[in-house]
Design an enzyme around this catalytic site. Structure first.
Site, PDB file in Angstrom:
ATOM      1  N   GLU A 173      86.188 -36.925 101.944  1.00 59.85           N
ATOM      2  CA  GLU A 173      85.353 -35.765 101.629  1.00 59.85           C
ATOM      3  C   GLU A 173      85.702 -35.100 100.299  1.00 59.85           C
ATOM      4  O   GLU A 173      86.220 -33.958 100.270  1.00 59.85           O
ATOM      5  CB  GLU A 173      85.401 -34.756 102.785  1.00 59.85           C
ATOM      6  CG  GLU A 173      84.902 -35.341 104.090  1.00 59.85           C
ATOM      7  CD  GLU A 173      84.825 -34.334 105.232  1.00 59.85           C
ATOM      8  OE1 GLU A 173      85.349 -33.223 105.093  1.00 59.85           O
ATOM      9  OE2 GLU A 173      84.220 -34.669 106.268  1.00 59.85           O
ATOM     10  N   GLU A 194      82.758 -40.098 110.333  1.00 57.83           N
ATOM     11  CA  GLU A 194      83.002 -38.899 111.144  1.00 57.83           C
ATOM     12  C   GLU A 194      81.666 -38.358 111.621  1.00 57.83           C
ATOM     13  O   GLU A 194      80.696 -38.308 110.854  1.00 57.83           O
ATOM     14  CB  GLU A 194      83.676 -37.768 110.351  1.00 57.83           C
ATOM     15  CG  GLU A 194      85.138 -37.951 110.120  1.00 57.83           C
ATOM     16  CD  GLU A 194      85.759 -36.779 109.365  1.00 57.83           C
ATOM     17  OE1 GLU A 194      85.277 -35.627 109.511  1.00 57.83           O
ATOM     18  OE2 GLU A 194      86.712 -37.032 108.622  1.00 57.83           O
TER      19      GLU A 194
END
Ligand code: IFM
Length: 445
Positions: free
Chosen positions: A172, A357
């Protein structure tokens, strides 16, 4: 416990589809154990007002000692793979220099433990733990971070790479750069446009530099994990649509732009260009070093409105109408389908994509039917993407167990397994049982 079920089964997915779950070192291990050095999260946690209930990561889920039980929970759910991260300060307490053998031994045990249980190890090299010593030198603001990160990555991969199935450099980058240096919500907690612009670029430079070095060392199946959030205009006024597009460009287009198109979105550069590090235009060949796979983290959408009184980027998030999770995040599985197709198109539907995720915070300790529904609708979006030709190869739920949810501390529970943080007792929730049933049989759940 209610009989929660999922409407899909393993046989609905292509042969070899990887079902996994994910967690990250700092959120579960217990950073106080095993000779780990401090990270910028220790500093952030020690600063009043940053973390709910003034919590910290010293014990977390005590996974450092309980990893065998935790891997059993992954295996017993019938999953194929476990996505974990390695802690840079656990391995290199000063960020550079002498490795901590105790830390390396821990990951040896953990990776071997996965293999012994028939689980594919999927590693993430950086899930947000900048060693404090390097943070003191500017962390992601300093161009040298590309070499610091590369040296650390080579150390990890030359020790463990032969046993790892797939490796992500970073988790991320939007959170690493924007959330942490512009919005100030994560360590190092800066709200500084110059720091943000430098971090937005250096995070990609570090990624590309590491990929080149790892390739030269003979490692393969290298990728990166980016998070995406659907950017929904609050209404159809032109200024609202422009605001949502700018949010989309900062959040969802910047990183894939650098990696796959050797460019950054123009409307973001309108704000960031004056603050970018010198010579940034010359780094795209490194940033765009070819990858073997790409990971998508997806949770929600944001509803965006223009904010004419604020400085660039002059927009804000407003409450949306959809049902929300405990994070206040709208449940919007259509967004996952959107990004799977978008990244699929960007990579000519040739690069293997993984959902690395997906999940939600829900306080229900055992009968987590909301989580089961959420999982059902998002696995459904994954199936729709596959039907439309997206080369989606696997899906990792977030998360294996309740853990340290960063600035929210231990209050927000993302796990398919409940953790009692007083006793460290683990209890599989209804969603864990439902997933096990769905993927361990070939009958519809
Ligand atoms: O817990 C985090 C994780 O560390 C990164 N992705 C989002 C999750 C939920 O907020």
């Amino acid at each position: 416990m209610d009989n929660a079920t999922l409407s899909f089964s393993r046989s609905d997915f292509p042969e070899g589809f990887v079902f996994g779950t994910a967690a990250a070192a700092l959120q579960i291990e217990g950073s106080g154990y095993g000779g780990a050095g401090p990270s910028h999260w220790d500093t952030f946690c020690a600063t009043p007002g940053n973390i709910a209930n003034s919590e910290n990561t010293l014990v977390a889920c005590d996974h450092y000692h309980r990893w065998e039980e935790d891997l059993d929970l992954v295996r017993n759910a019938g999953l194929d793979a476990y996505r974990f991260s390695l802690s840079w300060p656990r391995i290199l307490p000063e960020g550079r220099g002498t490795p901590n053998e105790e830390g390396l031994d821990f990951y040896d045990r953990l990776i071997d433990g996965m293999l012994e249980r028939g689980l594919q190890p999927w590693a993430t090299l950086y899930h947000w733990e900048m060693p404090a010593a390097l943070s003191d030198l500017g962390g992601w603001r300093n161009r040298d971070v590309a070499n610091w990160f590369t040296d650390y990555s080579r150390l990890v991969m030359n020790r463990f790479g032969d046993r790892i199935e797939g490796t992500a450099t970073l988790n991320e980058p939007w959170c690493v750069a924007w959330l942490s240096h512009f919005l100030g919500h994560h360590a190092p907690g800066l709200r500084d446009i110059r720091a943000a612009a430098h971090a937005m670029h250096h995070v990609l430079l570090a990624h590309g530099t590491a990929v080149q070095a790892l390739r030269a060392d003979g490692h393969d199946n290298l990728g990166i994990v980016c998070n995406f959030e659907y950017s929904q205009p609050a209404d159809d006024k032109p200024e609202t649509i422009r605001a949502a597009e700018l949010n989309d460009a900062i959040y969802n287009r910047w990183f894939v732009g650098g990696i796959f198109e050797k460019t950054y979105p123009t409307q973001v550069l309108e704000g960031l260009a004056p603050h970018m590090p010198q010579g940034w235009q010359d780094d795209f060949d490194v940033i765009a070093t070819p990858l073997d796979w790409f990971g998508i983290n997806y949770y929600t959408r944001s509803v965006i409105a223009a904010d004419p009184v604020s400085l660039w980027p002059s927009y804000m998030t407003v409450p949306g109408p959809l049902p929300k999770t405990d994070m206040g995040w709208e449940i919007y599985p259509e967004g996952l389908l959107h990004f799977l197709k978008r990244v699929g198109d960007l990579t000519d539907r040739k690069m293997p994509i993984y959902v690395t995720e997906n999940g939600l915070a829900d306080s229900e300790p055992v009968n987590d039917l909301v989580r089961t529904d959420y999982m059902d609708s998002h696995f459904g979006a994954a199936l729709d993407a596959i039907k439309s030709g997206v080369p989606l190869k696997g899906f990792f739920t977030w998360s294996l167990m309740d853990n340290f949810e960063w600035a929210f501390g231990y209050d927000k529970r993302f796990g398919m397994v409940h953790v009692d943080f007083e006793t460290q007792k683990r209890t599989p929730k209804a969603s864990w049982h439902a997933l096990r049933q769905a993927i361990s049989t070939n009958q519809p759940g």
